[in-house]
Design an enzyme around this catalytic site. Structure first.
Site, PDB file in Angstrom:
ATOM      1  N   GLU A  52       0.876  -1.251  -0.087  1.00  0.00           N
ATOM      2  CA  GLU A  52       0.097   0.146   0.060  1.00  0.00           C
ATOM      3  C   GLU A  52       0.802   1.129   0.024  1.00  0.00           C
ATOM      4  O   GLU A  52       0.779   2.220   0.841  1.00  0.00           O
ATOM      5  CB  GLU A  52      -0.905   0.083   1.260  1.00  0.00           C
ATOM      6  CG  GLU A  52      -1.954  -1.141   1.204  1.00  0.00           C
ATOM      7  CD  GLU A  52      -3.126  -0.879   2.268  1.00  0.00           C
ATOM      8  OE1 GLU A  52      -2.941  -0.066   3.117  1.00  0.00           O
ATOM      9  OE2 GLU A  52      -3.909  -1.661   2.305  1.00  0.00           O
ATOM     10  N   GLU A 110      -5.570  -8.438   0.868  1.00  0.00           N
ATOM     11  CA  GLU A 110      -6.061  -7.931   2.332  1.00  0.00           C
ATOM     12  C   GLU A 110      -7.835  -7.636   2.189  1.00  0.00           C
ATOM     13  O   GLU A 110      -7.934  -7.252   1.033  1.00  0.00           O
ATOM     14  CB  GLU A 110      -5.587  -6.498   2.760  1.00  0.00           C
ATOM     15  CG  GLU A 110      -4.385  -6.744   3.511  1.00  0.00           C
ATOM     16  CD  GLU A 110      -3.723  -5.617   4.165  1.00  0.00           C
ATOM     17  OE1 GLU A 110      -4.558  -4.733   4.650  1.00  0.00           O
ATOM     18  OE2 GLU A 110      -2.211  -5.570   4.410  1.00  0.00           O
TER      19      GLU A 110
HETATM   20  C1  PNW Z   1      -4.303  -1.672   5.632  1.00  0.00           C
HETATM   21  N1  PNW Z   1      -8.267   3.131   4.091  1.00  0.00           N
HETATM   22  O1  PNW Z   1      -4.192  -0.293   5.698  1.00  0.00           O
HETATM   23  C2  PNW Z   1      -3.089  -2.177   6.020  1.00  0.00           C
HETATM   24  O2  PNW Z   1      -2.327  -2.844   4.934  1.00  0.00           O
HETATM   25  C3  PNW Z   1      -2.954  -3.027   7.309  1.00  0.00           C
HETATM   26  O3  PNW Z   1      -1.608  -3.266   7.934  1.00  0.00           O
HETATM   27  C4  PNW Z   1      -3.828  -2.612   8.292  1.00  0.00           C
HETATM   28  O4  PNW Z   1      -3.885  -3.190   9.541  1.00  0.00           O
HETATM   29  C5  PNW Z   1      -5.198  -2.720   7.678  1.00  0.00           C
HETATM   30  O5  PNW Z   1      -5.329  -2.221   6.248  1.00  0.00           O
HETATM   31  C6  PNW Z   1      -6.439  -2.295   8.370  1.00  0.00           C
HETATM   32  O6  PNW Z   1      -6.420  -0.948   8.514  1.00  0.00           O
HETATM   33  C7  PNW Z   1      -5.271   0.440   5.368  1.00  0.00           C
HETATM   34  O7  PNW Z   1      -8.114   4.279   4.622  1.00  0.00           O
HETATM   35  C8  PNW Z   1      -5.309   1.855   5.910  1.00  0.00           C
HETATM   36  O8  PNW Z   1      -9.377   2.843   3.357  1.00  0.00           O
HETATM   37  C9  PNW Z   1      -6.363   2.799   5.246  1.00  0.00           C
HETATM   38  C10 PNW Z   1      -7.391   2.100   4.552  1.00  0.00           C
HETATM   39  C11 PNW Z   1      -7.126   0.686   3.977  1.00  0.00           C
HETATM   40  C12 PNW Z   1      -6.208   0.118   4.435  1.00  0.00           C
END
Ligand code: PNW
Length: 446
Positions: free
Chosen positions: A172, A353
């Site tokens: 990401e 994910e």
């Molecule tokens: C991911 N959004 O982050 C990460 O890859 C993980 O480490 C994290 O624990 C997981 O999602 C849950 O948050 C994200 O704003 C951060 O849509 C932000 C977003 C999505 C995923």
């Protein structure tokens, strides 16, 4: 042998891969062991006011010590694939130079343990834990960090390349850009838009250099990027909302997909940033050829849609989870999977994910009833099934997450695991969703 699946099961293709995902800083703990250096997340989480309750990943789910038990659990669930990440500061404490053998040994043992149990390891090289020493030298604003990453990646490929079939480069990049450099809610906690998009470029350069390094080792595995996608929809029928949504999609999705899969930055985003932006000035001759080095697969992560208003703001349309940023919208998963295939060609996809945070309670009878997660996963897997039926070459799915873990700035309250972690005792307890997911794997469907 599994019981025959009920007739109304939506069957996934034969050989579909069922997995679960984690990342190093979120589960390992053992922050000071075996020569591990510090990362930006150690610095950030130890800074007062940055994380909920001042939580850190110092202990987390103690996976560094409990990995054999965790691997047994994965086997009991019937997982085919386990996506984890390798901590750069365990391999190179300061991000450069001679590798730390004890750090590499940890991953070698863990990966061998996966292979012995018939679980395919899928390794992410960078899940946000940049060595602090590199941050002190400018971090991802410094082009040299991409070169350091390629060197680290080469070290890891040579140590583990013979036993890991699928590699993911950068997890990401968008979240580093947006949370690390726009909102400042993630490490390194900056609010600097001009820096943010240069960071995007250097993360993508790091990705491309790692792909090239991987090819140079001649290892037989596959490699690709892990990109989180947000389907963007106009909040109303106005032409202004449609235009704002197109640009928003550029910043959320095309900025990360186009360079890798098309060899160019989206022109609307570049025009919006302007010729004097650090991104536009930071693109050197040949960079896009490196960034677009052919990949073997695309790893997609999906959590939420975005609704864009005529003035370029956002609006909530669906109920959120306990994370305010997440609206629950399974059709968005279908939309983004089919869109990627339509716009970028039939590149093999894996979902690395997808998941839901809950505030779980360990009941007196020792069970954890996360019914909301079961509903979420069933609805999203149904959407994925529809996408496959529509022709999307999706080969596997990894739920986020295997275990409850350190949810970054949200600390430990929001639990994403299908397995509950009782932090005071570090006991693992299968939630209702884990029992349910085991049956999904047996049935190869939902
Ligand atoms: C991911 N959004 O982050 C990460 O890859 C993980 O480490 C994290 O624990 C997981 O999602 C849950 O948050 C994200 O704003 C951060 O849509 C932000 C977003 C999505 C995923």
């Amino acid at each position: 042998d599994p019981a025959p699946a009920p007739r109304d099961v939506l069957r996934f293709p034969e050989n579909f891969g069922w997995g679960a995902a984690t990342s190093a800083y979120q589960i390992e703990g053992a922050a000071k062991e075996d020569g591990r250096g510090e990362s930006v997340w150690d610095t950030f989480s130890r800074t007062p006011g940055r994380t909920l309750n001042g939580d850190t990943g110092d202990v987390a789910a103690d996976h560094y010590h409990r990995w054999p038990e965790d691997l047994d659990l994965m086997r009991d669930l019937g997982l085919h694939s386990y996506r984890f990440s390798i901590s750069w500061p365990r391999v190179q404490a300061d991000g450069t130079g001679k590798p730390n053998q004890r750090g590499l040994d940890f991953y070698r043992r863990m990966v061998d343990g996966l292979n012995e149990r018939g679980i395919a390891p899928m390794a992410t090289l960078f899940h946000w834990d940049l060595p602090q020493a590199l941050q002190d030298a400018g971090g991802w604003e410094n082009r040299d960090t991409a070169l350091r990453f390629a060197d680290y990646a080469d070290t890891v490929f040579r140590a583990l390349g013979d036993r890991i079939p699928v590699w993911l480069t950068v997890n990401e990049p968008k979240t580093v850009v947006q949370n690390g450099y726009l909102t400042g809610h993630h490490a390194p906690g900056k609010q600097d838009p001009d820096a943010a998009y240069l960071v995007a470029h250097h993360l993508q350069l790091a990705h491309g250099l790692a792909v090239q390094a991987f090819r140079a080792t001649g290892e037989p595995g596959r490699i690709g990027p892990a990109i989180n996608l947000h389907p963007c929809y106009p909040a109303d029928d106005s032409p202004a909302a449609a235009a704002a949504t197109r640009l928003y999609d550029g910043y959320e999705n095309r900025l990360y997909l186009d360079p890798i899969l098309r060899g160019s930055y989206p022109s609307d985003v570049l025009a919006d940033l302007g010729p004097d932006s650090r991104l536009v000035r930071g693109i050197a001759d040949g960079d896009l050829a490196v960034i677009s080095a052919p990949v073997d697969l695309l790893a997609v992560q999906y959590y939420t849609p975005i609704y864009v208003t005529a003035d370029g703001g956002t609006e909530r349309r669906w109920p959120t989870s306990v994370a305010a940023w997440q609206q629950i919208y399974p059709d968005g998963f279908y939309d983004i999977l089919t869109r990627v295939t339509r716009d970028y060609g039939p590149i093999p996809l894996t979902v690395t994910e997808n998941g839901l945070p809950t505030i779980d309670v360990l009941a007196a009878d020792g069970t954890v009833d996360d019914a909301a997660r079961v509903d979420f996963l069933r609805d999203h897997l149904s959407a994925a099934h529809r996408a496959i039926t529509a022709g999307v070459p999706l080969e596997s799915y990894h739920v986020w997450s295997l275990l409850d873990n350190f949810e970054w700035e949200a600390g430990y309250d929001q639990r994403f695991g299908i397995v509950y972690v009782d932090y005071p005792t570090q006991r693992r307890i299968l939630k209702r969703s884990a029992h349910w997911y085991r049956q999904v794997i047996r049935d190869n469907g939902v």
